[in-house]
Each structure stands twice: as C-alpha cells, then as structure tokens.
Design a protein around this motif. Structure first.
Motif, PDB file in Angstrom:
ATOM      1  N   THR A  95       0.833  -1.191   0.142  1.00 15.58           N
ATOM      2  CA  THR A  95       0.019   0.078  -0.108  1.00 15.58           C
ATOM      3  C   THR A  95       0.786   1.340  -0.081  1.00 15.58           C
ATOM      4  O   THR A  95       1.904   1.409   0.758  1.00 15.58           O
ATOM      5  CB  THR A  95      -0.854   0.088   1.190  1.00 15.58           C
ATOM      6  N   LEU A  96       0.549   2.302  -0.939  1.00 11.96           N
ATOM      7  CA  LEU A  96       1.090   3.600  -0.872  1.00 11.96           C
ATOM      8  C   LEU A  96       0.221   4.555  -0.406  1.00 11.96           C
ATOM      9  O   LEU A  96      -0.932   4.621  -0.595  1.00 11.96           O
ATOM     10  CB  LEU A  96       1.134   3.876  -2.241  1.00 11.96           C
ATOM     11  N   SER A 105       5.772  -1.389   4.247  1.00 11.58           N
ATOM     12  CA  SER A 105       6.600  -2.539   4.170  1.00 11.58           C
ATOM     13  C   SER A 105       5.625  -3.509   4.152  1.00 11.58           C
ATOM     14  O   SER A 105       6.132  -4.694   3.577  1.00 11.58           O
ATOM     15  CB  SER A 105       7.560  -2.411   5.291  1.00 11.58           C
ATOM     16  N   GLU A 106       4.561  -3.347   4.662  1.00  7.77           N
ATOM     17  CA  GLU A 106       3.517  -4.580   4.657  1.00  7.77           C
ATOM     18  C   GLU A 106       3.226  -5.319   3.532  1.00  7.77           C
ATOM     19  O   GLU A 106       2.889  -4.436   2.367  1.00  7.77           O
ATOM     20  CB  GLU A 106       2.353  -4.118   5.441  1.00  7.77           C
ATOM     21  N   ARG A 107       3.660  -6.466   3.279  1.00  8.11           N
ATOM     22  CA  ARG A 107       3.328  -7.073   1.944  1.00  8.11           C
ATOM     23  C   ARG A 107       1.975  -8.254   2.410  1.00  8.11           C
ATOM     24  O   ARG A 107       2.333  -8.963   3.186  1.00  8.11           O
ATOM     25  CB  ARG A 107       4.314  -7.832   1.271  1.00  8.11           C
ATOM     26  N   PHE A 108       1.130  -8.206   1.700  1.00  8.15           N
ATOM     27  CA  PHE A 108      -0.259  -9.133   2.356  1.00  8.15           C
ATOM     28  C   PHE A 108      -0.717 -10.159   1.170  1.00  8.15           C
ATOM     29  O   PHE A 108      -1.935 -10.606   1.262  1.00  8.15           O
ATOM     30  CB  PHE A 108      -1.284  -8.297   3.156  1.00  8.15           C
ATOM     31  N   SER A 109       0.005 -10.304   0.056  1.00 10.71           N
ATOM     32  CA  SER A 109      -0.261 -11.330  -0.937  1.00 10.71           C
ATOM     33  C   SER A 109       0.739 -11.501  -1.743  1.00 10.71           C
ATOM     34  O   SER A 109       1.701 -11.012  -1.754  1.00 10.71           O
ATOM     35  CB  SER A 109      -1.502 -10.529  -1.583  1.00 10.71           C
ATOM     36  N   ASP A 110       0.773 -12.611  -2.341  1.00 14.92           N
ATOM     37  CA  ASP A 110       1.664 -12.989  -3.509  1.00 14.92           C
ATOM     38  C   ASP A 110       0.786 -13.046  -4.836  1.00 14.92           C
ATOM     39  O   ASP A 110      -0.395 -13.488  -5.032  1.00 14.92           O
ATOM     40  CB  ASP A 110       1.784 -14.588  -3.290  1.00 14.92           C
TER      41      ASP A 110
END
Length: 332
Positions: free
Chosen positions: A184-185, A266-271
C-alpha cells in the motif's frame, strides 16, 4: 498535505490518452464485470477443478519451432502469416509497461516479455528496426475481455495480471514469469504502517484487479475506490480523492518514483504470480510461449530485463520463478 502533480505523472497522463481520461473516483459496490464476451463452447479450463494447481500451465512443446517456421494450423502460424504479434499492455505502469515521454515508445519488463515471444516467431529484428509487435493499450478491466473478443482479439496480454483459479475458467495463462506482492502506498507524512491503520479512509485499486479483492479482505473497514488504470489511482491520490493506493509492489514502486510526497508501506499481504494471458482456444500457443519463457530464463535474458527495469526499486533477485506444468486442456 497539499501537493502538485509531479511532472512525470502529468506527462504519463498526456501520453496515455487512449486510456480512460475520467479520473473521478468510483466508489464500490459499483464493480465492473471483468469479462462480458462469451468463449466458444468446450474451451473452459474449469478453473482449478479436480485439485488443479492454479500456477500449473501447459507443458512446453517437445521441440520449439524455428523463427518463421511455425507449424501449419497453429496460432503461431496465424501470427506469422499476419506479420505481427498483437499484445494487450499497459502504457502507464512505470518499469512494467509505460510510454517513454522522450521516444514515445512503450517500454518495460512486461514489454520485454512480449518482444521475446515475437522474436521467437519472427526472429530478432535487424539493428534499428522494431520488433514485429502491435501494442494495444488496455485497462485492467479489459484484460480478459480483450482475449475473449471474437471479432478483434489480442493474441496475448502482458499487464501485471495475477494467475488465479477464477481467471483460468475464462482464459489460459503461461507459466509464472514474475512473482509480485500487494502493498500500500500512502502520503509521506502518514502515520499508518499497515492496512489495518487505514480504516475509514478511501484507498484506490484498479478496477477488475485482484488488488481490489485482497484489499477488501485485508481490511473491510477501508473505503475502496477504483480507477481504470494505475495512473488513474495515482491522480486520485494526488488530488486528495484517495488517501492511498493498494496494488502490486511493482506498480507502487513506479508510483513512488513519480511522487516525492508518497511512500510504500513495508507490509506485504499477498503473493501475486504474474502470467501472460492467452485465449483458451490456443493451448499450443501457450506451450510455445512457455518454451520461450524457459529459454529466456535459462540464457539470462530474463534476469537482464529484471535488473534493468525492476531491480533499482525492488532490489536484487536470485532467480526467476520456477515454472509449474502439467495442466491439460479439457478439449484435448
């Protein structure tokens, strides 16, 4: 924070006039239908029925045909006889598929994948000559319909499209050619560190994208709004009509490069495994494309493209994604 639209983003808008020019926020639940065309009977792959791995594509041909020697009655021969490969792409996703404001040419990592397929059919172009490709700029919601259009279809779509079971029921995919992930930006002075901190705020994601669904699942309390293109979301963000943008890290890296007042959480919540979209009617073309991808991954062409377009923003990568094969077309 009040801010002006950076020159790079403004230039992108001018250079993508064939995309939707209306950047008013579209608030859900007015969701678009991703595909309205009807595929011929007997061509549905049935998604992931019978425990199919969504990443499994068709096994490459036992022997790749040489350029300009495509097999009779194959879709590759249709493309060869036509004299060009027709590809649906983005023109506003910096580093993936974006129009260079100096040269006017669309360039990026996705475009390199398309050029590799064209070169395998026609042979590499002579110095100073273009690849034998017709690039058609399409929006996110148009990706699947453009492959299912019975009157004027594209041969292939390279527009940061995630492979999933639902889409396999409508189109075919190549083997995975890139693994992205959703982030998310937000504004540079935002205190948010994750999507959970954005409850009650308007967050933009492209219509018809998996990013939109992932966002709603991750935090049902955000207010999702849509735009037809990645640039559309960036403009809504810059106009203050959205507090953030949610999407693939590849796209957000390009957005942040255009806007000094933005940052990517920095949160990444999917591939998000990317595949090249192809009609279910042409499994032999999928097999051919998979052979091309295997070759450019093996000979370093894929890594050269990654290092040029994505590595500066996303960091070094050890290796390309490993392909998964074994899917069999249901009408064979």
């Amino acid at each position: 924070m009040k801010k002006l639209i950076p020159i790079a983003a403004a230039t992108a808008l001018l250079m993508t006039a064939c995309s939707s020019g209306n950047y008013a926020a579209t608030q859900l639940p007015a969701e678009p239908t991703e595909s309205t065309a009807t595929a011929p009977a007997g061509t549905s792959d049935q998604g992931c029925s019978d425990g199919k791995d969504p990443l499994a594509s068709y096994t490459p041909l036992a022997s790749q045909p040489a350029p300009m020697k495509m097999p009779d009655k194959s879709w590759m021969r249709t493309i060869q006889d036509r004299g060009r490969l027709i590809a649906g792409v983005s023109a506003d996703s910096l580093h993936l598929g974006a129009r260079n404001p100096i040269t006017g040419q669309i360039e990026g990592f996705d475009i390199d994948m398309i050029n590799a397929v064209a070169d395998a059919i026609f042979g590499p172009p002579l110095p100073g000559q273009p690849h034998k490709v017709e690039l058609r700029v399409i929006s996110s919601p148009a990706r699947i319909p453009s492959l299912r259009d019975t009157k004027n279809p594209v041969d292939i779509v390279a527009r940061n499209m995630t492979i999933n079971c639902e889409r396999w029921g409508q189109i075919a995919f190549s083997a995975e050619y890139y693994r992205s992930g959703q982030k998310t930006l937000v504004q540079l002075d935002s205190k948010a560190t994750k999507v959970a901190d954005l409850s009650g705020q308007k967050i933009c994601a492209p219509a018809g994208s998996t990013s939109l669904e992932n966002l709603k699942k991750k935090n049902p309390k955000v207010i999702p709004v849509t735009a037809d293109t990645d640039t559309g979301c960036l403009v809504l963000f810059q106009q203050g009509k959205a507090a953030g943008i949610s999407g693939d890290d590849t796209v957000l890296a390009g957005d942040a490069a255009q806007d000094p007042y933005a940052k990517v959480l920095s949160e990444r919540f999917s591939d998000e495994p990317y595949g090249l979209g192809i009609s279910l009617n042409h499994p032999e073309f999928v097999q051919f494309v998979n052979g091309v991808l295997a070759q450019i991954k093996a000979d370093g062409t894929w890594m050269d493209s990654y290092n040029k377009w994505l590595m500066p923003d996303l960091g070094p990568l050890k290796a390309p994604p490993t392909p998964v094969y074994g899917r069999v077309p249901v009408h064979q």
